[in-house]
Design a protein around this motif. Structure first.
Motif, PDB file in Angstrom:
ATOM      1  N   UNK A 141      78.314  54.357  18.556  1.00 28.29           N
ATOM      2  CA  UNK A 141      76.939  54.835  18.734  1.00 28.29           C
ATOM      3  C   UNK A 141      76.265  54.053  19.863  1.00 28.29           C
ATOM      4  N   UNK A 142      75.246  54.662  20.436  1.00 30.02           N
ATOM      5  CA  UNK A 142      74.464  53.981  21.462  1.00 30.02           C
ATOM      6  C   UNK A 142      73.841  52.709  20.897  1.00 30.02           C
ATOM      7  N   UNK A 143      73.367  52.778  19.659  1.00 26.94           N
ATOM      8  CA  UNK A 143      72.775  51.596  19.021  1.00 26.94           C
ATOM      9  C   UNK A 143      73.781  50.455  18.928  1.00 26.94           C
ATOM     10  N   UNK A 144      75.018  50.764  18.556  1.00 25.36           N
ATOM     11  CA  UNK A 144      76.050  49.730  18.435  1.00 25.36           C
ATOM     12  C   UNK A 144      76.342  49.100  19.789  1.00 25.36           C
ATOM     13  N   UNK A 145      76.481  49.911  20.811  1.00 20.09           N
ATOM     14  CA  UNK A 145      76.756  49.387  22.146  1.00 20.09           C
ATOM     15  C   UNK A 145      75.597  48.523  22.626  1.00 20.09           C
ATOM     16  N   UNK A 146      74.382  48.966  22.393  1.00 18.81           N
ATOM     17  CA  UNK A 146      73.213  48.169  22.778  1.00 18.81           C
ATOM     18  C   UNK A 146      73.220  46.820  22.064  1.00 18.81           C
ATOM     19  N   UNK A 147      73.596  46.821  20.791  1.00 20.96           N
ATOM     20  CA  UNK A 147      73.661  45.577  20.018  1.00 20.96           C
ATOM     21  C   UNK A 147      74.746  44.656  20.572  1.00 20.96           C
ATOM     22  N   UNK A 198      79.211  49.689  34.051  1.00 24.56           N
ATOM     23  CA  UNK A 198      79.034  51.016  33.453  1.00 24.56           C
ATOM     24  C   UNK A 198      77.748  51.018  32.637  1.00 24.56           C
ATOM     25  N   UNK A 199      77.086  52.126  32.621  1.00 21.84           N
ATOM     26  CA  UNK A 199      75.857  52.263  31.846  1.00 21.84           C
ATOM     27  C   UNK A 199      76.195  52.355  30.358  1.00 21.84           C
ATOM     28  N   UNK A 200      75.314  51.836  29.502  1.00 21.13           N
ATOM     29  CA  UNK A 200      75.576  51.868  28.058  1.00 21.13           C
ATOM     30  C   UNK A 200      75.918  53.243  27.490  1.00 21.13           C
ATOM     31  N   UNK A 201      75.260  54.337  27.908  1.00 24.34           N
ATOM     32  CA  UNK A 201      75.669  55.645  27.357  1.00 24.34           C
ATOM     33  C   UNK A 201      77.124  55.998  27.695  1.00 24.34           C
ATOM     34  N   UNK A 202      77.566  55.646  28.901  1.00 26.17           N
ATOM     35  CA  UNK A 202      78.947  55.894  29.287  1.00 26.17           C
ATOM     36  C   UNK A 202      79.905  55.046  28.455  1.00 26.17           C
ATOM     37  N   UNK A 203      79.542  53.798  28.222  1.00 27.27           N
ATOM     38  CA  UNK A 203      80.368  52.915  27.386  1.00 27.27           C
ATOM     39  C   UNK A 203      80.487  53.508  25.984  1.00 27.27           C
ATOM     40  N   UNK A 204      79.351  53.915  25.420  1.00 22.79           N
ATOM     41  CA  UNK A 204      79.353  54.486  24.064  1.00 22.79           C
ATOM     42  C   UNK A 204      80.266  55.698  23.975  1.00 22.79           C
ATOM     43  N   UNK A 205      80.211  56.547  24.976  1.00 21.96           N
ATOM     44  CA  UNK A 205      81.056  57.748  24.973  1.00 21.96           C
ATOM     45  C   UNK A 205      82.531  57.383  25.070  1.00 21.96           C
ATOM     46  N   UNK A 227      84.073  54.528  24.217  1.00 20.46           N
ATOM     47  CA  UNK A 227      84.622  53.798  23.061  1.00 20.46           C
ATOM     48  C   UNK A 227      84.328  54.499  21.737  1.00 20.46           C
ATOM     49  N   UNK A 228      83.603  55.614  21.817  1.00 19.53           N
ATOM     50  CA  UNK A 228      83.257  56.404  20.632  1.00 19.53           C
ATOM     51  C   UNK A 228      82.493  55.580  19.588  1.00 19.53           C
ATOM     52  N   UNK A 265      80.889  46.783  30.361  1.00 22.97           N
ATOM     53  CA  UNK A 265      79.552  46.325  30.721  1.00 22.97           C
ATOM     54  C   UNK A 265      79.620  45.475  31.987  1.00 22.97           C
ATOM     55  N   UNK A 266      80.599  44.595  32.060  1.00 22.69           N
ATOM     56  CA  UNK A 266      80.754  43.744  33.242  1.00 22.69           C
ATOM     57  C   UNK A 266      81.195  44.552  34.462  1.00 22.69           C
ATOM     58  N   UNK A 267      81.737  45.736  34.244  1.00 19.18           N
ATOM     59  CA  UNK A 267      82.123  46.617  35.341  1.00 19.18           C
ATOM     60  C   UNK A 267      80.959  47.510  35.763  1.00 19.18           C
TER      61      UNK A 267
END
Length: 74
Positions: free
Chosen positions: A18-24, A6-13, A15-16, A2-4
């Motif tokens: 969910x998008x909801x978890x990454x958003x949280x 990267x967009x949340x969907x890319x982070x979710x992909x 780290x495997x 996130x500090x780099x």
């Protein structure tokens, strides 16, 4: 990631999770950053956010790495 910027969907992909978890995670991180800027201690952060002290400390370590000006004490 996130500090780099990267967009949340890319982070979710990557780290495997969910998008909801990454958003949280991002929302919690931003809340901790907000509270740290105001000098709120870890115990109070835990009470205010409903997150455990271990989680708070993990976020504080990230803040110390990416925003050392915020974290003046540990």
């Amino acid at each position: 990631m996130y500090e780099q910027k990267l967009e949340p969907p890319e982070i979710a992909a990557r780290v495997k999770h969910s998008q909801e978890a990454v958003d949280r995670y991002i929302k919690d991180y931003e809340r901790i950053k907000f509270l740290a800027r105001r000098g709120i201690g870890e115990d109070e952060m835990a009470l205010m956010t409903g997150r455990g002290k271990t989680v708070i400390r993990q976020y504080m370590r990230l803040l110390k790495k990416h925003h050392p000006e915020i974290v003046k004490r540990e």
